[in-house]
Enzyme design. Sequence first.
Site, mmCIF file in Angstrom:
data_model
loop_
_atom_site.group_PDB
_atom_site.id
_atom_site.type_symbol
_atom_site.label_atom_id
_atom_site.label_comp_id
_atom_site.label_asym_id
_atom_site.label_seq_id
_atom_site.Cartn_x
_atom_site.Cartn_y
_atom_site.Cartn_z
ATOM 1 N N ASP A 105 -6.821 -7.074 5.688
ATOM 2 C CA ASP A 105 -6.704 -6.120 4.580
ATOM 3 C C ASP A 105 -7.699 -6.460 3.463
ATOM 4 O O ASP A 105 -8.017 -7.630 3.246
ATOM 5 C CB ASP A 105 -5.264 -6.174 4.053
ATOM 6 C CG ASP A 105 -4.929 -4.991 3.158
ATOM 7 O OD1 ASP A 105 -5.698 -4.005 3.151
ATOM 8 O OD2 ASP A 105 -3.909 -5.061 2.470
ATOM 9 N N ASN A 120 -3.160 5.020 9.576
ATOM 10 C CA ASN A 120 -4.519 5.105 8.994
ATOM 11 C C ASN A 120 -5.180 6.478 9.166
ATOM 12 O O ASN A 120 -6.169 6.779 8.515
ATOM 13 C CB ASN A 120 -5.441 4.012 9.557
ATOM 14 C CG ASN A 120 -5.147 2.641 8.998
ATOM 15 O OD1 ASN A 120 -5.372 1.631 9.658
ATOM 16 N ND2 ASN A 120 -4.636 2.569 7.783
#
Length: 241
Positions: free
Chosen positions: A19, A67
Amino acid sequence: MAAKDTKDISPEHVAIIMDGNGRWATARGRPRLFGHQAGARRVREIVEACPELGVRYLTIFAFSTENWKRTQTEVAGLMALFRRYIEKEAKRLLKHGVRVRFIGDRLRLDAKLVKLMDDLEVLTSHNDLVHLTIALNYGGRDEVARATKRLARDVASGKLSPDDVDEETLPRYLDTCLLPDPDLVIRTSGEARISNFLLWQSAYSEYEFIDTLWPDFTAEIFAQTIGRFGLRERRYGAVAV
Ligand code: FPP
């Protein structure tokens, strides 16, 4: 007493939530994709650090089932990046003894990308030094739902009895059926969430939440994180002896 070999206390399977690419790029006044490109370069360094650190299985979260909610530009850019990564890295992965597998639902992915994924799995299928699993269009709940659907079909066809469904049976239907459970899950960028990653498999995993953004996560920081794992006591719900 002989000093303990680092490999004895290394996690066999490390899973990483990579991330912070977007924030890394924004901090530099660049588009988010610039951060993903830097993140892809970091993947190579971390994969190649594994043998030395005694890590045999590495699973990385490249694209989640959530996503798709990102902008069309970012999604298309990421898909192009995955294609390029496979085309560019295939030979090097093969040479470095890396066996690559993909987990996640391939149905929503572009056919060209799926072909590259299939080919890379076949190409590296005889490697055994590092088992790299790339989670692409992966979600833990989605995986359990897909596994349950397959299991239900086997029950309906009489191949499996409902009485035989237990904690050993269900994981055989998961995408990760050939992998051990992760010993350590790392998330970079300072967020302390698991974001639908390996929900079933990480029941007894240790977690490390690292402040560093993924494009800055060096092999050295990786080694330090692995080193801390060796100091942890894992009890799996039992009492220390
Ligand atoms: C999360 O950062 C990262 C992703 C959704 C993509 C991960 C992809 C890579 C590291 C690139 C390449 C991977 C491979 C396998 C070639 P974010 O965009 O959510 O960052 P932010 O939280 O700072 O916005």
